[in-house]
Design a protein around this motif. Structure first.
Motif, short mmCIF file in Angstrom:
data_model
loop_
_atom_site.label_atom_id
_atom_site.label_comp_id
_atom_site.label_asym_id
_atom_site.label_seq_id
_atom_site.Cartn_x
_atom_site.Cartn_y
_atom_site.Cartn_z
N THR A 1 -6.96 -3.41 -1.58
CA THR A 1 -6.18 -3.79 -2.77
C THR A 1 -7.04 -4.64 -3.70
OG1 THR A 1 -4.21 -3.78 -1.41
CG2 THR A 1 -4.05 -4.94 -3.50
N ASP B 1 0.18 0.83 -4.13
CA ASP B 1 -0.46 0.04 -3.08
C ASP B 1 0.32 0.17 -1.78
OD1 ASP B 1 -2.48 -1.85 -2.37
OD2 ASP B 1 -0.96 -3.42 -2.38
N THR C 1 -3.75 2.83 -2.06
CA THR C 1 -4.35 2.24 -0.86
C THR C 1 -3.39 2.55 0.27
OG1 THR C 1 -3.22 0.12 -0.91
CG2 THR C 1 -5.27 0.25 -2.14
N ARG D 1 -8.04 -11.40 5.84
CA ARG D 1 -6.87 -12.27 5.62
C ARG D 1 -6.95 -13.51 6.49
NH1 ARG D 1 -2.02 -8.17 4.10
NH2 ARG D 1 -3.44 -6.77 3.07
MG MG Z 1 -3.50 -3.98 0.51
#
Ligand code: MG
Ligand code: ADP
Length: 307
Positions: A167, A227, A260, A306
């Motif tokens: 993303t 997305d 995505t 993340r």
């Molecule tokens: Mg993403």
């Protein structure tokens, strides 16, 4: 007995006193006299003028708007003289005006339920440690260079592991294109569908047109990102009345479309074929064919970024 109006009336001597007191600060005095307003008017506004003067002083010393000392960041409390009275307004400072101008390209990107950080995603900040990004960045660079010359510029179906930066990379591209004035919408698809469904059921018994409008808007936008496609709950409605028509229109009009997904196209096909109403392989196949027409498939397998 005193009348109520008398109780609240400030006598003129106090006004003069307060003004003269304030003018003992030479810089304040210079500031107010430079406004070219008569003293008997000025003295009615001493405390507001002091506030405006302090904010003006802050602006003169300011090196970086992020350290702004004024009450409202980037604004200065400013006197305006008209019809023998002074009013005050918050005026944007030059630094804020510059910042707003520099960021105005962001108006070209519509984010629907997307992480806020995507608004400032930039190729300059992209992690350089991972070679798997190189082919994608290369494709995007060519896309940017040739967008205007190509008759049918193709988007990307970007598949790969969770948190790898899919993303983020497409957001970098949209932000760059926005600087060239190209409008885009990045839509967190599962959430968008839920909201769309809500407005659709409301529209049935009211004049609410928002369903049609939203769908039409993203159908026609020059660049679109859907997305996280495949993470939604597929229904006949979402596949055949939302996704299908959007992709069909974009295909016919050569509007670049990006996706995505954590799913490969084969996995997405399976996921789209199963709804609560049964299995429909033909309709799922049709969607996949459209995606293939609209995109080139690229992978991004990388570590989870993340935190
Ligand atoms: Mg993403
Ligand atoms: P994905 O869409 O593949 O699940 P994201 O694009 O959401 O992953 O990226 C995961 C996190 O890592 C986000 O917080 C994002 O801002 C950050 N990130 C991803 N790629 C980069 C990059 N190339 N440069 C800087 N930050 C990145």
């Amino acid at each position: 007995m005193k009348k109520i109006t008398d109780i609240y009336k400030v006598d003129e001597n106090s006004l003069i006193h307060a003004f003269q007191d304030a003018c003992s600060d030479k810089e304040f005095k210079d500031y107010v006299y430079n406004l070219n307003i008569k003293e008997d008017i000025l003295m009615k506004y001493t405390s507001s003028l002091e506030e405006a003067y302090n904010e003006c002083k802050n602006c003169k010393k300011c090196k970086n708007i992020d350290n702004c000392l004024n009450k409202i960041r980037g604004y200065a409390y400013t006197p305006i003289f008209e019809n023998n009275i002074i009013t005050f307004s918050y005026d944007a400072c030059d630094k804020l005006k510059k910042e707003l101008k520099q960021n105005s390209y962001k108006d070209n990107v519509d984010l629907y339920e997307m992480p806020k950080e995507m608004a400032s995603a930039s190729f300059k900040e992209v992690y350089k440690d991972d070679k798997s990004r190189i082919p994608i960045i290369k494709y995007f660079k060519e896309f940017m260079d040739h967008y205007n010359d190509l008759e049918k510029p193709k988007g990307v179906y970007l598949t790969g592991s969770f948190g790898s930066g899919k993303t983020y990379l497409i957001s970098c591209l949209f932000n760059e294109m926005a600087k060239k004035g190209i409008k885009s919408a990045a839509v967190y698809y599962p959430e968008f569908l839920v909201n769309l469904k809500g407005s659709f059921s409301r529209a049935k018994d009211s004049e609410d047109r928002s369903f049609e409008e939203k769908r039409e808007y993203i159908k026609r936008i020059p660049l679109l990102l859907l997305d996280d496609i495949g993470a939604e709950n597929t229904s006949n409605w979402s596949r055949d009345e939302v996704l299908g028509p959007i992709l069909q229109y974009r295909m016919e009009n050569h509007l670049p479309t990006f996706f995505t997904s954590n799913l490969t196209l084969d996995e997405l096909e399976k996921s789209l074929s199963i709804t609560s109403s049964g299995v429909d392989k033909v309709k799922a196949r049709r969607i996949i064919e459209r995606i293939k027409q609209l995109t080139v498939t690229l992978d991004l397998i990388s570590k989870n970024r993340r935190s």
